[in-house]
Design an enzyme around this catalytic site. Structure first.
Site, PDB file in Angstrom:
ATOM      1  N   LYS B 116       0.820  -1.212   0.000  1.00  0.00           N
ATOM      2  CA  LYS B 116       0.000   0.000   0.000  1.00  0.00           C
ATOM      3  C   LYS B 116       0.852   1.260   0.000  1.00  0.00           C
ATOM      4  O   LYS B 116       0.484   2.261  -0.595  1.00  0.00           O
ATOM      5  CB  LYS B 116      -0.939  -0.022   1.197  1.00  0.00           C
ATOM      6  CG  LYS B 116      -1.978  -1.121   1.058  1.00  0.00           C
ATOM      7  CD  LYS B 116      -3.087  -0.984   2.058  1.00  0.00           C
ATOM      8  CE  LYS B 116      -4.064  -2.129   1.871  1.00  0.00           C
ATOM      9  NZ  LYS B 116      -5.196  -2.066   2.784  1.00  0.00           N
ATOM     10  N   GLU B 200      -2.875   7.699   8.106  1.00  0.00           N
ATOM     11  CA  GLU B 200      -3.770   8.400   7.185  1.00  0.00           C
ATOM     12  C   GLU B 200      -4.790   9.164   8.001  1.00  0.00           C
ATOM     13  O   GLU B 200      -5.147   8.735   9.092  1.00  0.00           O
ATOM     14  CB  GLU B 200      -4.574   7.359   6.396  1.00  0.00           C
ATOM     15  CG  GLU B 200      -4.219   7.217   4.964  1.00  0.00           C
ATOM     16  CD  GLU B 200      -5.082   6.152   4.289  1.00  0.00           C
ATOM     17  OE1 GLU B 200      -4.567   5.537   3.383  1.00  0.00           O
ATOM     18  OE2 GLU B 200      -6.258   5.949   4.691  1.00  0.00           O
ATOM     19  N   HIS B 235     -15.002  -5.296   8.178  1.00  0.00           N
ATOM     20  CA  HIS B 235     -14.216  -4.996   6.980  1.00  0.00           C
ATOM     21  C   HIS B 235     -14.403  -6.025   5.859  1.00  0.00           C
ATOM     22  O   HIS B 235     -13.634  -6.042   4.906  1.00  0.00           O
ATOM     23  CB  HIS B 235     -12.733  -4.838   7.314  1.00  0.00           C
ATOM     24  CG  HIS B 235     -12.484  -3.781   8.354  1.00  0.00           C
ATOM     25  ND1 HIS B 235     -12.577  -2.441   8.083  1.00  0.00           N
ATOM     26  CD2 HIS B 235     -12.207  -3.882   9.672  1.00  0.00           C
ATOM     27  CE1 HIS B 235     -12.343  -1.757   9.183  1.00  0.00           C
ATOM     28  NE2 HIS B 235     -12.121  -2.613  10.166  1.00  0.00           N
ATOM     29  N   ARG B 292      -7.213  -8.242  -9.397  1.00  0.00           N
ATOM     30  CA  ARG B 292      -7.842  -9.530  -9.700  1.00  0.00           C
ATOM     31  C   ARG B 292      -9.308  -9.285 -10.060  1.00  0.00           C
ATOM     32  O   ARG B 292      -9.798  -8.164  -9.962  1.00  0.00           O
ATOM     33  CB  ARG B 292      -7.805 -10.419  -8.459  1.00  0.00           C
ATOM     34  CG  ARG B 292      -8.471  -9.741  -7.278  1.00  0.00           C
ATOM     35  CD  ARG B 292      -8.598 -10.619  -6.071  1.00  0.00           C
ATOM     36  NE  ARG B 292      -8.591  -9.827  -4.848  1.00  0.00           N
ATOM     37  CZ  ARG B 292      -9.606  -9.176  -4.326  1.00  0.00           C
ATOM     38  NH1 ARG B 292     -10.771  -9.194  -4.929  1.00  0.00           N
ATOM     39  NH2 ARG B 292      -9.497  -8.476  -3.222  1.00  0.00           N
TER      40      ARG B 292
END
Lengths: 165, 504
Positions: B116, B200, B235, B292
């Site tokens: 990431k 973040e 999540h 994907r």
């Protein structure tokens, strides 16, 4: 035929008599005429006063459920004339209780030892399935009479894991 | 065109890819573990080869065994599905080395998007909007405190190698930061073997909206519309729809153009998904790219009329995209439910086991991608996704009504499923109004007294049915021996008759 039926904890008495084109039912004294066909195993089509109901029966090693549409009802069914159900009725109140695996999985841990005292709802065995761990809890307060589960062993749904007396 | 494709997966996605192969006249090769011999993908395939014991690490994650089957069977390409090896750049590289085409992006693109922080660095260069924060792992708690001060609390700590909420912490104040960072780092190390954690700005009640892209190997990249994926539990996505109720044509075009830029910056090829966080002012920020085919790809297929797996195979075969951006039309509305083997009454615990009865919906506007069948034993070794139920309608309202109708028809016995959860979501007023964010499902589940479905005369119906079952279908009425289907002994008709006569 007479049945004592509990639906979601509420007791009912049902009399069933074969009649012309269906069944004469007396549910808690109320007369209901039912046309019933088993369309496939565990699926019943009932016509009552022009209304169509598809009822599905679901059984697990521990429970019996009826699905009416998409609503599920927990059901217990007793035939008061059957010796066996009288015997199991009596056994339900007191005596040893089995702790059964609700799903297939692998035993991860045994949390108590034989002969130890446990509270109702206390975790006894941990079973892992689909990478999640599930604590199987004691059905009653009492003494752990026997533990039949060994860490690492694979179990099937309905297997007895322990007995609490 | 390829003559033979190996599908390095199992369950519904393997069946879905096998179907595409059959439609294209391509021989489909399945692989299976010990416990999957009786699984649907094995019987649907043209060829099937055993690759080892049930644990994924010894079968579906074994690159050597899968490549060996490709070689033995003469497969020219491998479709990885989702999960397992699908985002493993080493596997893509191993396929290339073995002379087998990997149906997906290049190992280089996968590697760039796999980290990431690395993805953020590249996207920063390409001028992609993303959530304020650092593009590198934090070197010290002091650095974390300094950055958090600058971007403002609350902040989110995230594992660079992460996913699925692991190594993720929401931090509201300076006091919490140090211990949250330590625990996020150690969780990241345990889960991914990499303790890198970055920071973040936390977006309060964001939406999670993603954009499907498709790129051929000749430099053409298009976007195919967004998917609203905000309805999540821990999540994990539960229900997805397209279009998103809050995205208008202008926002869709802007998101699509950013997604195409992301893909181009990564030299991306084949099907991919660019995920965005969207705040309450409808600002969108790049989150990550999934390299994907997604679980939820059918909703995009329904509203665009395209078959993404066909297109994936054609792209891998070296063909050009058969359309340009302006030719893509979005029409109608589609909603997908992920049917999981889990128990809503027991904290969504996995529920593997034998499916004793399966009544599956069909009819107008219903698509069902399923890996289960009646009599199948759902293994305990893999992800609990059983099937995807997708509805399509002229508009969102019709798609919701069709899905409700189909869920009413859906019945799975023997194991527990989350079907009842979808009935609850679909009748919820906030969902119907399109007011969802990533906290939506948690709030819905915390609210115990939403009334539930209306109660009619049904308890009486259940009682009558229980009695009639005992009389009419007694062969399977006993549940004391734990015999749940399969071959059951049918008691003699004479005995039954005698017994019911005696009871009269």
């Amino acid at each position: 035929m007479v049945y004592e039926i509990t639906v979601d904890g509420k007791p009912h008495r049902l009399d069933l008599d074969k009649a012309e084109g269906g069944w004469e039912c007396r549910l808690d004294g109320r007369e209901i005429k039912v046309d019933a066909v088993v369309t496939r195993r565990d699926v019943l089509s009932m016509l009552i006063d022009g209304h169509s109901y598809e009822v599905k029966r679901e059984r697990t090693p521990t429970d019996l459920h009826m699905w009416v549409g998409s609503t599920r009802y927990g059901v217990e069914l007793r035939d008061p004339r059957s010796l066996q159900s009288r015997r199991t009725m009596a056994g339900d109140e007191k005596g040893p209780k089995k702790l059964v695996a609700p799903m297939p999985g692998r035993i991860v841990r045994v949390l108590v030892e034989e002969r130890s005292e446990v509270e109702a709802g206390q975790g006894i065995v941990v079973v892992e399935a689909m990478k999640m761990q599930n604590e199987i809890k004691s059905p009653k307060k009492g003494t752990v009479q026997k533990i039949l589960a060994a860490p690492g062993a694979a179990v099937n749904a309905g297997d007895v894991l322990a007995i609490v007396e | 065109m390829f003559k033979k494709i190996l599908i390095a997966n199992r369950g519904e996605i393997a069946v879905r890819v096998i179907r595409a192969c059959r439609e294209m006249g391509i021989t489909a090769v399945a692989v299976y573990s010990d416990v999957d011999r009786g699984s649907l993908h094995v019987s649907k395939a043209d060829e099937a080869y055993h690759i080892g014991p049930s644990p994924a690490a010894e079968s579906y994650l074994r690159m050597d065994k899968i490549l060996d089957v490709a070689k033995r069977s003469g497969a020219e390409a491998i479709h990885p599905g989702y999960g397992f090896l699908s985002e493993n750049s080493k596997f893509a590289q191993a396929c290339a080395d073995a002379g087998v085409k990997f149906i997906g992006p290049t190992p280089q693109s996968m590697e760039m998007m796999g980290s990431k922080t690395r993805a953020r660095q590249e996207m920063e260069k390409a001028g992609i909007p993303f959530v304020p924060g650092t593009s590198r792992g934090l070197s010290s708690p002091e650095e974390g405190e300094e950055v958090a001060e600058r971007i403002g609390y609350p902040v989110m700590l995230k594992a660079a190698a992460g996913g699925g909420g692991k190594g993720m912490r929401l931090v509201h104040s300076r006091e919490e930061l140090r211990s949250a960072l330590e625990s996020a780092q150690s969780e990241a190390l345990r889960s991914f073997g990499d303790s890198e954690v970055y920071i973040e700005k936390a977006i309060v009640n964001p939406r999670h909206i993603e954009m499907q892209v498709l790129a051929d190997e000749h430099g053409n990249t298009v976007w195919l519309g967004e998917r609203e994926c905000s309805i999540q539990r821990r999540h994990q996505k539960v229900l997805e729809e397209s279009p998103s109720p809050i995205v208008d044509p202008d926002m869709r075009r802007r998101m699509g153009e950013v997604a195409v830029r992301v893909a181009q910056a990564a030299n991306y090829t084949n099907a991919g998904t660019v995920e965005f966080l969207v705040d309450q002012q409808k600002n969108f920020y790049f989150l990550e790219m999934n390299t994907r085919l997604q679980v939820e790809h059918p909703v995009t297929e329904l509203i665009t009329g395209l078959d993404l797996v066909h297109l994936q195979i054609r792209i891998a075969n070296g063909e050009k995209l058969p359309f340009v951006q302006e030719e893509i039309r979005i029409r109608g509305h589609a909603i997908e439910c992920r049917i999981y083997a889990e128990d809503p009454d027991n904290n969504y615990f996995p529920s593997p086991g034998k499916i004793t009865r399966l009544l599956a919906p069909s009819g107008p506007g219903i698509r069902r991608d399923s890996g289960m069948y009646e009599g199948w034993n759902v293994p305990m070794d893999y992800d609990p996704l059983l099937a995807k139920l997708v509805s399509y309608g002229t508009d969102r309202q019709q798609a919701i009504m069709r899905l409700q109708r189909a869920l009413y028809e859906y019945f799975v016995a023997g194991i527990k499923t989350n079907i009842s959860l979808f009935r609850r979501i679909l009748r919820d007023a906030d969902f119907q109004a399109g007011k969802v964010d990533t906290g939506y499902l948690g709030r819905l589940l915390a609210n115990q007294n939403d009334g539930g479905p209306p109660q009619g005369p049904e308890p009486a119906i259940a009682a009558i049915a229980a009695g009639l079952f005992a009389v009419l279908d007694p062969a399977s009425s006993g549940n004391k021996d734990g015999n749940l289907g399969g071959i059951e002994s049918v008691p003699s008709r004479w005995k039954q008759k005698g017994r019911s006569e005696a009871l009269r």
